[in-house]
Design an enzyme around this catalytic site. Structure first.
Site, PDB file in Angstrom:
ATOM      1  N   ARG A  47       0.837  -1.208   0.000  1.00  0.00           N
ATOM      2  CA  ARG A  47       0.000   0.000   0.000  1.00  0.00           C
ATOM      3  C   ARG A  47       0.870   1.256   0.000  1.00  0.00           C
ATOM      4  O   ARG A  47       0.485   2.302  -0.493  1.00  0.00           O
ATOM      5  CB  ARG A  47      -0.981   0.019   1.176  1.00  0.00           C
ATOM      6  CG  ARG A  47      -1.857   1.267   1.142  1.00  0.00           C
ATOM      7  CD  ARG A  47      -3.112   1.271   1.996  1.00  0.00           C
ATOM      8  NE  ARG A  47      -3.030   0.492   3.198  1.00  0.00           N
ATOM      9  CZ  ARG A  47      -2.318   0.811   4.272  1.00  0.00           C
ATOM     10  NH1 ARG A  47      -1.599   1.917   4.303  1.00  0.00           N
ATOM     11  NH2 ARG A  47      -2.328   0.017   5.324  1.00  0.00           N
ATOM     12  N   TYR A 101     -15.287  16.463 -15.695  1.00  0.00           N
ATOM     13  CA  TYR A 101     -15.777  15.087 -15.687  1.00  0.00           C
ATOM     14  C   TYR A 101     -16.884  14.955 -14.622  1.00  0.00           C
ATOM     15  O   TYR A 101     -16.773  15.537 -13.536  1.00  0.00           O
ATOM     16  CB  TYR A 101     -14.596  14.165 -15.372  1.00  0.00           C
ATOM     17  CG  TYR A 101     -14.942  12.714 -15.316  1.00  0.00           C
ATOM     18  CD1 TYR A 101     -15.248  12.018 -16.489  1.00  0.00           C
ATOM     19  CD2 TYR A 101     -14.963  12.026 -14.110  1.00  0.00           C
ATOM     20  CE1 TYR A 101     -15.572  10.668 -16.446  1.00  0.00           C
ATOM     21  CE2 TYR A 101     -15.274  10.677 -14.065  1.00  0.00           C
ATOM     22  CZ  TYR A 101     -15.585  10.011 -15.235  1.00  0.00           C
ATOM     23  OH  TYR A 101     -15.894   8.682 -15.192  1.00  0.00           O
ATOM     24  N   ASP A 173      -6.464  18.462 -15.150  1.00  0.00           N
ATOM     25  CA  ASP A 173      -6.785  17.066 -15.456  1.00  0.00           C
ATOM     26  C   ASP A 173      -6.526  16.903 -16.951  1.00  0.00           C
ATOM     27  O   ASP A 173      -7.278  17.395 -17.785  1.00  0.00           O
ATOM     28  CB  ASP A 173      -8.254  16.789 -15.096  1.00  0.00           C
ATOM     29  CG  ASP A 173      -8.684  15.360 -15.432  1.00  0.00           C
ATOM     30  OD1 ASP A 173      -8.039  14.724 -16.277  1.00  0.00           O
ATOM     31  OD2 ASP A 173      -9.689  14.904 -14.843  1.00  0.00           O
ATOM     32  N   LYS A 198      -8.231   5.647 -19.527  1.00  0.00           N
ATOM     33  CA  LYS A 198      -8.627   6.064 -20.873  1.00  0.00           C
ATOM     34  C   LYS A 198      -7.491   5.835 -21.864  1.00  0.00           C
ATOM     35  O   LYS A 198      -7.033   4.733 -22.012  1.00  0.00           O
ATOM     36  CB  LYS A 198      -9.078   7.520 -20.821  1.00  0.00           C
ATOM     37  CG  LYS A 198     -10.032   7.835 -19.656  1.00  0.00           C
ATOM     38  CD  LYS A 198     -11.374   7.139 -19.806  1.00  0.00           C
ATOM     39  CE  LYS A 198     -12.247   7.258 -18.567  1.00  0.00           C
ATOM     40  NZ  LYS A 198     -12.476   8.626 -18.112  1.00  0.00           N
TER      41      LYS A 198
HETATM   42  C1  LIG Z   1     -12.634   9.123 -16.835  1.00  0.00           C
HETATM   43  C2  LIG Z   1     -12.161  10.420 -16.345  1.00  0.00           C
HETATM   44  C3  LIG Z   1     -11.848  10.622 -14.996  1.00  0.00           C
HETATM   45  C4  LIG Z   1     -12.026   9.532 -13.964  1.00  0.00           C
HETATM   46  O1  LIG Z   1     -11.188   8.442 -14.224  1.00  0.00           O
HETATM   47  P1  LIG Z   1     -11.546   6.955 -13.726  1.00  0.00           P
HETATM   48  O2  LIG Z   1     -10.312   6.205 -14.050  1.00  0.00           O
HETATM   49  O3  LIG Z   1     -12.760   6.520 -14.468  1.00  0.00           O
HETATM   50  O4  LIG Z   1     -11.810   7.059 -12.259  1.00  0.00           O
HETATM   51  C5  LIG Z   1     -11.395  11.868 -14.589  1.00  0.00           C
HETATM   52  N1  LIG Z   1     -11.261  12.867 -15.480  1.00  0.00           N
HETATM   53  C6  LIG Z   1     -11.547  12.717 -16.795  1.00  0.00           C
HETATM   54  C7  LIG Z   1     -11.353  13.867 -17.709  1.00  0.00           C
HETATM   55  C8  LIG Z   1     -12.004  11.493 -17.274  1.00  0.00           C
HETATM   56  O5  LIG Z   1     -12.305  11.352 -18.572  1.00  0.00           O
END
Ligand SMILES: *Cc1c(COP(=O)(O)O)cnc(C)c1O
Length: 386
Positions: A47, A101, A173, A198
């Site tokens: 962890r 998001y 982000d 993604k």
């Molecule tokens: C999908 C996404 C997230 C969250 O990611 P997860 O891996 O699904 O928790 C955060 N920001 C953006 C822009 C995203 O497309």
């Protein structure tokens, strides 16, 4: 009597070994002490960190130009949560882009206020509006470069200057844009977040996040918080992500080139009301996209067809071989429909305000052969509005 030592080999594996061990054995209490003090590098309890996470973090650090070892989390939302919950405290104020998001928006709207952290959601394309939302308690601005699903482009340079002037953390982000299109630290970000789920991992088989801060103390705080909150990812997921990253540049370039072809193709189809792609001159933020993204307009295309829900159903049924699924960045092209998924909680009026009618679709372009992909869209649009 564990573990059995690995058989000796003078040669090395060419692939990073998977290390699922939860605990790591040290020789003596002195050695363990030195590890905890940071005088000796060594893993202790997974962890707290493990080699498979660090290998992936280093790979993304190199792509982003991160100055310290980044932190991997078990999802992209883990990374978002680490930044918001690990760095802010009751009484603070944070400004978020109003098209973040969905889950990030939810955390801003529901969870932070419950903990006494105030939030404002503002259009990140309008620096004056963000400036007007600033308060003495403001500690952070959090934005995405390209918004989902309307693909608006934030005024990153203006926001970065504003954040610097006000002495607040500027958090980007970078999931949509990826370091291939946009180097967030080079554009003034103090903290960079990714959902590796993604494009970076790219095969829809890993859920993982990444966060890194320019400032060493902030980076350390993020790491400590993720360890305390139990956000550390599984070694196997990291191992898969490393494999995905090996082909990321190629996948990205191919998907992006196809997205440009598809956007043009959709623009010429009867029954398609509008196409949203930042490379197009009719895109409201085209000039900003050109300046910020330098010809890398990403793999996401949104468009709107004539007709209501029945036409949308016919389109999804007609898009043969493409998954109708609310994610992005897979090797295969996926289609999502905000009115029935990400934006279903909004009223039809509010969606109309954002330009998302029942005929609005978002496409995450994958690796299909471009001409064949365009043909699929031609047939699906024909089936929907024919
Ligand atoms: C999908 C996404 C997230 C969250 O990611 P997860 O891996 O699904 O928790 C955060 N920001 C953006 C822009 C995203 O497309």
């Amino acid at each position: 009597m564990r573990p059995t030592p690995l058989p000796e080999s003078a040669s090395r594996p060419v692939v990073t070994p998977l290390s699922p061990s939860v605990v790591y054995a040290s020789d003596t209490p002195d050695m363990l002490d030195a590890q905890y003090d940071g005088d000796l590098h060594g893993y202790t309890y997974s962890r707290e960190g493990h080699p498979n996470a660090d290998v992936v973090a280093q790979a993304i650090d190199r792509m982003e130009g991160a100055p310290h070892l980044g932190v991997l989390t078990s999802s992209g939302m883990g990374a978002v949560s680490a930044v918001l919950l690990g760095l802010l405290k009751a009484g603070d104020h944070v400004i978020g882009g109003n098209q973040l998001y969905g889950r990030s928006l939810r955390m801003m709207a529901e969870d932070l206020p419950r903990l006494g952290i105030e939030t404002s959601m503002v259009d990140p394309g309008d620096v004056d509006a963000v400036r007007a939302a600033m308060r003495p308690e403001t500690k952070m601005i959090l934005v995405e470069v390209v918004s989902n699903p309307t693909l608006r482009v934030a005024d990153v340079l203006g926001l970065s200057a504003l954040a610097k002037e006000a002495g607040v953390l500027f958090v980007i982000d970078n999931t949509f844009t990826t370091p291939r299109a946009f180097k967030a630290f080079d554009h003034g970000a103090d903290i960079v977040i990714h959902s590796l789920t993604k494009l970076l991992s790219g095969h829809s088989d890993v859920m993982l996040g990444y966060v890194a801060a320019r400032d060493k103390a902030t980076n350390d705080r993020l790491r400590v918080f993720t360890v305390t909150a139990g956000m550390t990812p599984s070694p196997f997921d990291c191992w898969l992500a490393e494999r995905g990253l090996l082909s990321f540049d190629l996948r990205y370039d191919r998907a992006q080139a196809t997205a440009a072809v598809l956007a043009e193709h959709l623009g010429g189809l009867k029954g398609v009301k509008r196409v949203i792609y930042p490379a197009r001159h009719d895109h409201p933020d085209h000039a900003r996209a050109e300046a910020l993204l330098k010809g890398q307009y990403c793999n996401m295309v949104s468009f709107e067809i004539d007709g209501g829900r029945a036409a949308a159903n016919a389109f999804a049924r007609g898009a043969e071989g493409l998954n109708f699924a609310p994610t992005l960045g897979d090797v295969g092209t996926t289609i999502s429909h905000p009115a029935s998924s990400s934006h279903r909680a909004l009223t039809a009026e509010k969606r109309a305000e954002l330009g998302m009618s029942e005929g609005f679709f978002r496409v995450s372009v994958g690796l299909e052969e471009p001409t064949a992909l365009c043909d699929v869209f031609s047939r699906a649009v024909e089936a929907a509005v024919g």
